[in-house]
Design an enzyme around this catalytic site. Structure first.
Site, short mmCIF file in Angstrom:
data_model
loop_
_atom_site.label_atom_id
_atom_site.label_comp_id
_atom_site.label_asym_id
_atom_site.label_seq_id
_atom_site.Cartn_x
_atom_site.Cartn_y
_atom_site.Cartn_z
CE LYS A 64 -2.09 -1.16 3.81
NZ LYS A 64 -1.39 -2.44 4.06
NE ARG B 277 -4.85 -1.05 10.11
CZ ARG B 277 -3.73 -0.50 9.66
NH1 ARG B 277 -3.74 0.62 9.01
NH2 ARG B 277 -2.59 -1.10 9.87
NE ARG C 165 7.03 -2.46 6.52
CZ ARG C 165 5.69 -2.44 6.62
NH1 ARG C 165 4.96 -2.01 5.60
NH2 ARG C 165 5.11 -2.88 7.71
NE ARG D 55 5.62 0.02 10.17
CZ ARG D 55 4.43 -0.07 9.58
NH1 ARG D 55 4.27 0.38 8.35
NH2 ARG D 55 3.41 -0.61 10.21
NE ARG E 25 1.36 -4.15 11.52
CZ ARG E 25 2.68 -4.21 11.30
NH1 ARG E 25 3.50 -4.61 12.24
NH2 ARG E 25 3.17 -3.87 10.14
#
Ligand code: ADP
Ligand code: AMP
Length: 219
Positions: free
Chosen positions: A18, A93, A127, A159, A170
């Site tokens: 995203k 969400r 990531r 992160r 998540r």
């Protein structure tokens, strides 16, 4: 700038791309990229009142309460730079946030970028992010110079919520709550499914093709 307003929501499991696609679309259509996750992480970093309240929730991968999130988004989307349109990543969400959004703002497209949970975990483990909002992957989308952001020269980081436990939570929330918004968006005629398990450029091409087919041009 497009002639018509272009208001896009990107949804999809963590790691589906995203943020990556939002950056590309934002550059291409000259629209602001709005990520609730980035806004919350910034609040935590700056230790604002909001930041202090939500830090634990973010670290655990839990959702921030709807009242706080809806108010933050409504305020941001009312800014002058959103008048020509915007790209929303990470909001809404759940169904209550989706209803709030459509009650208060017009949305032209909701794209679900779909990947399997296995792929999500693989992507998140590689990531790397920059404070300026850019996202990289150590294998699939590396920066030109290791550890350094191509755009601003900043130091890339992992992160703090990209830890196994929080990632699993998540993904669970995505399947239990976020994916439940799909029938709602389908009834509004604004929902499009995108295969996220393709190279970044191919995903981008699929999204731009749908936008173009609906008469939205890039000048
Ligand atoms: P999200 O915002 O949905 O959590 P990101 O845009 O941060 O996802 O992407 C997650 C990771 O996967 C990043 O490291 C990114 O560089 C990488 N990535 C994004 N899209 C793709 C893709 N189509 N193929 C391979 N890797 C990708
Ligand atoms: P993201 O960057 O989209 O992966 O979001 C990171 C974290 O920010 C999430 O795990 C939540 O804790 C919080 N968050 C982001 N967007 C929302 C939202 N729309 N509603 C509630 N919490 C959110």
């Amino acid at each position: 700038m497009t002639e018509k307003k272009l208001r896009i929501v990107l949804m999809g499991p963590q790691g589906s791309g995203k943020g990556t696609q939002a950056q590309l679309l934002g550059d291409y259509y000259h629209l602001p990229y709005i990520s609730t996750g980035d806004m919350f992480r910034q609040a935590v970093k700056e230790q604002t009142e909001l930041g202090k309240k939500i830090k634990d929730l973010l670290d655990k991968g839990e959702l921030v309460p709807d009242e706080l999130t809806n108010a933050l988004v409504a305020e941001r989307l009312s800014q002058p730079d959103c008048q020509a349109g915007f790209i929303l990543d990470g909001f809404p969400r759940n169904l209550s946030q989706a209803e709030f959004l459509l009650d208060n703002f017009d949305i032209d497209f909701v794209f679900e970028i779909d990947i399997s949970d296995d792929e999500a975990v693989k992507r998140i483990s590689g990531r790397r992010v920059c404070d300026c909002g850019m996202t990289y992957h150590i294998i699939y989308n590396p920066p030109q110079k290791e550890g350094i952001c191509d755009r601003c020269g900043g130091q890339l980081k992992v992160r703090s919520d990209d830890q196994e436990e929080a990632v699993r939570r998540r993904l669970q929330i995505y399947h239990e709550q976020t994916a439940k918004m799909i029938p709602f968006f389908q009834t509004k005629g604004i929902f499009y499914h995108i295969n996220g398990e393709q190279p970044i450029e191919a995903v981008n091409k699929d999204i731009v093709k749908i936008i173009t087919e609906h008469g939205f041009d890039k000048n």
